[in-house]
Design an enzyme around this catalytic site. Structure first.
Site, PDB file in Angstrom:
ATOM      1  N   ARG A 135      54.171 134.544  10.609  1.00  0.00           N
ATOM      2  CA  ARG A 135      55.603 134.813  10.779  1.00  0.00           C
ATOM      3  C   ARG A 135      55.929 136.238  10.311  1.00  0.00           C
ATOM      4  O   ARG A 135      55.608 136.600   9.173  1.00  0.00           O
ATOM      5  CB  ARG A 135      56.418 133.792   9.960  1.00  0.00           C
ATOM      6  CG  ARG A 135      57.885 134.086   9.874  1.00  0.00           C
ATOM      7  CD  ARG A 135      58.604 133.813  11.177  1.00  0.00           C
ATOM      8  NE  ARG A 135      60.047 133.949  10.997  1.00  0.00           N
ATOM      9  CZ  ARG A 135      60.916 133.803  11.984  1.00  0.00           C
ATOM     10  NH1 ARG A 135      60.493 133.516  13.207  1.00  0.00           N
ATOM     11  NH2 ARG A 135      62.202 133.934  11.760  1.00  0.00           N
ATOM     12  N   ILE A 163      56.969  94.981  -0.491  1.00  0.00           N
ATOM     13  CA  ILE A 163      55.547  94.662  -0.479  1.00  0.00           C
ATOM     14  C   ILE A 163      54.844  95.428   0.648  1.00  0.00           C
ATOM     15  O   ILE A 163      54.966  95.079   1.832  1.00  0.00           O
ATOM     16  CB  ILE A 163      55.326  93.130  -0.347  1.00  0.00           C
ATOM     17  CG1 ILE A 163      56.138  92.392  -1.425  1.00  0.00           C
ATOM     18  CG2 ILE A 163      53.837  92.791  -0.412  1.00  0.00           C
ATOM     19  CD1 ILE A 163      55.886  92.843  -2.862  1.00  0.00           C
ATOM     20  N   GLU A 208      54.115 102.209  -7.868  1.00  0.00           N
ATOM     21  CA  GLU A 208      53.051 101.994  -8.872  1.00  0.00           C
ATOM     22  C   GLU A 208      53.469 102.590 -10.224  1.00  0.00           C
ATOM     23  O   GLU A 208      52.634 103.075 -11.003  1.00  0.00           O
ATOM     24  CB  GLU A 208      51.689 102.486  -8.364  1.00  0.00           C
ATOM     25  CG  GLU A 208      51.305 101.749  -7.076  1.00  0.00           C
ATOM     26  CD  GLU A 208      49.832 101.497  -6.863  1.00  0.00           C
ATOM     27  OE1 GLU A 208      49.034 101.698  -7.778  1.00  0.00           O
ATOM     28  OE2 GLU A 208      49.481 101.066  -5.751  1.00  0.00           O
ATOM     29  N   SER A 256      58.096 107.881 -12.512  1.00  0.00           N
ATOM     30  CA  SER A 256      57.734 108.959 -13.454  1.00  0.00           C
ATOM     31  C   SER A 256      58.171 108.598 -14.867  1.00  0.00           C
ATOM     32  O   SER A 256      57.490 108.929 -15.851  1.00  0.00           O
ATOM     33  CB  SER A 256      58.388 110.274 -13.025  1.00  0.00           C
ATOM     34  OG  SER A 256      57.802 110.736 -11.833  1.00  0.00           O
TER      35      SER A 256
HETATM   36  N1  COS Z   1      46.295  97.278 -19.781  1.00  0.00           N
HETATM   37  C1  COS Z   1      46.120  96.040 -20.269  1.00  0.00           C
HETATM   38  N2  COS Z   1      47.092  95.329 -20.849  1.00  0.00           N
HETATM   39  C2  COS Z   1      48.299  95.916 -20.963  1.00  0.00           C
HETATM   40  C3  COS Z   1      48.555  97.210 -20.492  1.00  0.00           C
HETATM   41  C4  COS Z   1      47.485  97.907 -19.886  1.00  0.00           C
HETATM   42  N3  COS Z   1      47.636  99.131 -19.399  1.00  0.00           N
HETATM   43  N4  COS Z   1      49.831  97.522 -20.727  1.00  0.00           N
HETATM   44  C5  COS Z   1      50.384  96.455 -21.335  1.00  0.00           C
HETATM   45  N5  COS Z   1      49.444  95.504 -21.467  1.00  0.00           N
HETATM   46  C6  COS Z   1      49.599  94.187 -22.085  1.00  0.00           C
HETATM   47  C7  COS Z   1      50.067  94.311 -23.531  1.00  0.00           C
HETATM   48  O1  COS Z   1      49.004  94.508 -24.405  1.00  0.00           O
HETATM   49  C8  COS Z   1      50.735  92.961 -23.729  1.00  0.00           C
HETATM   50  O2  COS Z   1      49.750  91.964 -23.880  1.00  0.00           O
HETATM   51  P1  COS Z   1      49.835  90.869 -25.071  1.00  0.00           P
HETATM   52  O3  COS Z   1      51.159  90.229 -24.893  1.00  0.00           O
HETATM   53  O4  COS Z   1      48.675  89.986 -24.822  1.00  0.00           O
HETATM   54  O5  COS Z   1      49.766  91.671 -26.330  1.00  0.00           O
HETATM   55  C9  COS Z   1      51.394  92.707 -22.393  1.00  0.00           C
HETATM   56  O6  COS Z   1      50.644  93.465 -21.432  1.00  0.00           O
HETATM   57  C10 COS Z   1      52.838  93.115 -22.377  1.00  0.00           C
HETATM   58  O7  COS Z   1      52.880  94.474 -22.687  1.00  0.00           O
HETATM   59  P2  COS Z   1      54.208  95.234 -23.110  1.00  0.00           P
HETATM   60  O8  COS Z   1      54.899  94.471 -24.205  1.00  0.00           O
HETATM   61  O9  COS Z   1      53.859  96.642 -23.342  1.00  0.00           O
HETATM   62  O10 COS Z   1      55.056  95.065 -21.782  1.00  0.00           O
HETATM   63  P3  COS Z   1      56.433  95.672 -21.377  1.00  0.00           P
HETATM   64  O11 COS Z   1      57.238  94.575 -20.810  1.00  0.00           O
HETATM   65  O12 COS Z   1      56.974  96.500 -22.497  1.00  0.00           O
HETATM   66  O13 COS Z   1      56.046  96.608 -20.125  1.00  0.00           O
HETATM   67  C11 COS Z   1      55.358  98.588 -18.989  1.00  0.00           C
HETATM   68  C12 COS Z   1      55.175  97.664 -20.207  1.00  0.00           C
HETATM   69  C13 COS Z   1      56.741  99.171 -18.919  1.00  0.00           C
HETATM   70  C14 COS Z   1      54.319  99.701 -19.189  1.00  0.00           C
HETATM   71  C15 COS Z   1      55.034  97.781 -17.711  1.00  0.00           C
HETATM   72  O14 COS Z   1      56.025  96.817 -17.467  1.00  0.00           O
HETATM   73  C16 COS Z   1      54.905  98.655 -16.486  1.00  0.00           C
HETATM   74  O15 COS Z   1      53.868  99.272 -16.251  1.00  0.00           O
HETATM   75  N6  COS Z   1      55.971  98.685 -15.644  1.00  0.00           N
HETATM   76  C17 COS Z   1      55.919  99.350 -14.361  1.00  0.00           C
HETATM   77  C18 COS Z   1      55.468  98.380 -13.349  1.00  0.00           C
HETATM   78  C19 COS Z   1      55.075  99.069 -12.083  1.00  0.00           C
HETATM   79  O16 COS Z   1      54.294  99.991 -12.084  1.00  0.00           O
HETATM   80  N7  COS Z   1      55.611  98.555 -10.982  1.00  0.00           N
HETATM   81  C20 COS Z   1      55.239  99.025  -9.710  1.00  0.00           C
HETATM   82  C21 COS Z   1      54.710  97.848  -8.959  1.00  0.00           C
HETATM   83  S1  COS Z   1      53.629  98.244  -7.693  1.00  0.00           S
HETATM   84  S2  COS Z   1      54.674  99.290  -6.426  1.00  0.00           S
END
Ligand code: COS
Length: 387
Positions: free
Chosen positions: A267, A157, A362, A365
């Site tokens: 250099r 965090i 966030e 890749s």
């Molecule tokens: N904006 C709005 N809603 C979104 C969205 C977006 N960009 N992406 C997904 N959603 C919604 C979906 O529509 C779905 O909603 P409903 O259940 O109401 O239909 C819900 O979120 C779940 O989506 P999904 O089934 O696609 O989720 P997944 O578990 O497959 O995960 C990823 C999708 C992999 C894209 C997501 O988990 C992700 O971004 N992971 C990385 C997390 C990250 O960046 N971590 C770093 C933390 S900060 S250092």
């Protein structure tokens, strides 16, 4: 199409650049070496309005647009990427979602202290076993009277130890194990215990913590957006946050390029400046081109966001390209400096270490490619349409 920044955007960019030259660059190497978090610096940034650059003035911010804020992040990261991430998480991952999803009461209560830099913000989504698979998080919020009792542990965090406000994600529906049933909460520092300071490869002037929440009792006024809509809050937040991380990567690469170009002019080898050799010229030409390309992707994504247009795909492309470019080109900067590049006499080894994280946080890749692929294949839209 207009590639010219507005007068206001140029002004805020120059403000940040001058500040970084005076207050950041002279200290960045020492902060890195000493793992020093420059807490006072954020008070000075706040005086300039840069802890809430794109927050409306009525909520204590500078009232600039999102692209201006992104320009600030690039300049800060050019001086010290640790300072860049502190401001990026504080703003993109905490202040902006509070503005977007908060009730009027929540906005008025939580945003001004953040925008004025009195509090730092921290974004608490990731857990030991929920990183890319963020929906697998296990922190739970159990119904308790009219509110909830929150228990769980979060990892990596940013800003944790120094944060006054946490945007924290917890499971309100115990029947679920995925993205459904997650809610977003606003916690104060008193709700959270810091259990560890992480030791990292780079970004040593930023702070990264493990935290625990041990039965914190919160009322309904702490729920951000609707119950069960926390994953949506997290995804929308990250869609915007990724543009800031892309700007951070551009800033790091630009800093490395600046050093490498000057070094190539000064250099000498084989009787002439090494910049006269084609091998070095080609490296510098590629660096300059790739930085330009990354910056254009960042600015396009920022422009889309500030015009309330879809920007998830554009932001993912900007972050993916800028972060991989920064990792590659900071490595090339070391190569141009040769043995000097590998030492702490020059800052390029710091840029190389700092660049790596932009390919990870966030969203890695691999996750950016997944987001882009779902978008270009229409898979995300289909999922949204199916409800
Ligand atoms: N904006 C709005 N809603 C979104 C969205 C977006 N960009 N992406 C997904 N959603 C919604 C979906 O529509 C779905 O909603 P409903 O259940 O109401 O239909 C819900 O979120 C779940 O989506 P999904 O089934 O696609 O989720 P997944 O578990 O497959 O995960 C990823 C999708 C992999 C894209 C997501 O988990 C992700 O971004 N992971 C990385 C997390 C990250 O960046 N971590 C770093 C933390 S900060 S250092």
């Amino acid at each position: 199409m207009d590639f010219e920044l507005s007068a206001e955007q140029k002004e805020i960019q120059a403000l940040a650049r001058d500040f970084v030259r005076a207050e950041v660059e002279p200290h960045a190497a020492e902060w890195d070496r000493e793992h020093h978090f420059p807490r006072d610096l954020f008070g000075k940034l706040a005086e300039l309005g840069l802890m809430g650059a794109c927050v409306p003035e009525e909520y204590g911010g500078a009232g600039a647009d999102f692209l201006s804020y992104v320009l600030v992040l690039e300049e800060l990261s050019r001086g010290d990427a640790g300072v860049g991430v502190t401001v990026a998480v504080h703003t993109s991952a905490v202040t902006l979602p509070l503005l977007r999803f908060g009730t009027e009461e929540q906005r008025a209560r939580f945003v001004p202290p953040l925008a004025r830099g009195e509090h730092l913000g921290a974004f608490a989504l990731t857990e030991a076993e929920a990183g890319s698979d963020a929906g697998a998080l296990r922190t739970r919020a159990e119904v308790d009277g009219d509110g909830w009792r929150i228990t769980g542990a979060k990892q990596w965090i940013t800003n944790g130890r120094h944060a006054g406000t946490f945007l924290l994600f917890a499971r309100t529906d115990p029947e679920t194990q995925d993205a459904q049933g997650v809610s977003a909460f606003v916690l104060d520092a008193e709700h959270v215990r810091i259990t560890r300071d992480e030791e990292k490869l780079g970004l040593n002037s930023s702070i990264t913590n493990d935290i625990v929440v041990e039965g914190a009792q919160v009322g309904r006024d702490r729920l951000l957006h609707e119950e069960g809509k926390g994953f949506h809050v997290a995804m929308v937040t990250l869609d915007g946050g990724r543009i800031g991380i892309a700007a951070q990567a551009v800033g790091i690469a630009q800093a490395a390029y600046d050093v490498a170009r000057e070094y190539a002019k000064e250099r000498h080898a084989f009787g002439r400046p090494i910049g006269e050799f084609q091998a070095i010229q080609h490296k510098l030409a590629d660096m300059s081109m790739e930085i330009d390309a990354a910056r254009l992707l960042v600015h396009r994504a920022a422009w889309l966001k500030q015009n309330d247009l879809p920007h998830a795909e554009a932001g993912a492309k900007a972050k993916l390209f800028a972060s991989e470019m920064a990792r590659r080109q900071t490595g090339e900067a070391i190569q141009i400096l040769g043995g000097y590049g590998f030492t702490k006499e020059f800052p390029v080894e710091r840029y190389y270490r700092d660049a790596k994280i932009t390919e990870i946080y966030e969203g890695t890749s691999e996750i950016q490619r997944l987001v882009i692929a779902r978008s270009i294949l229409g898979l995300q839209e289909r999922a949204l349409a199916q409800g």
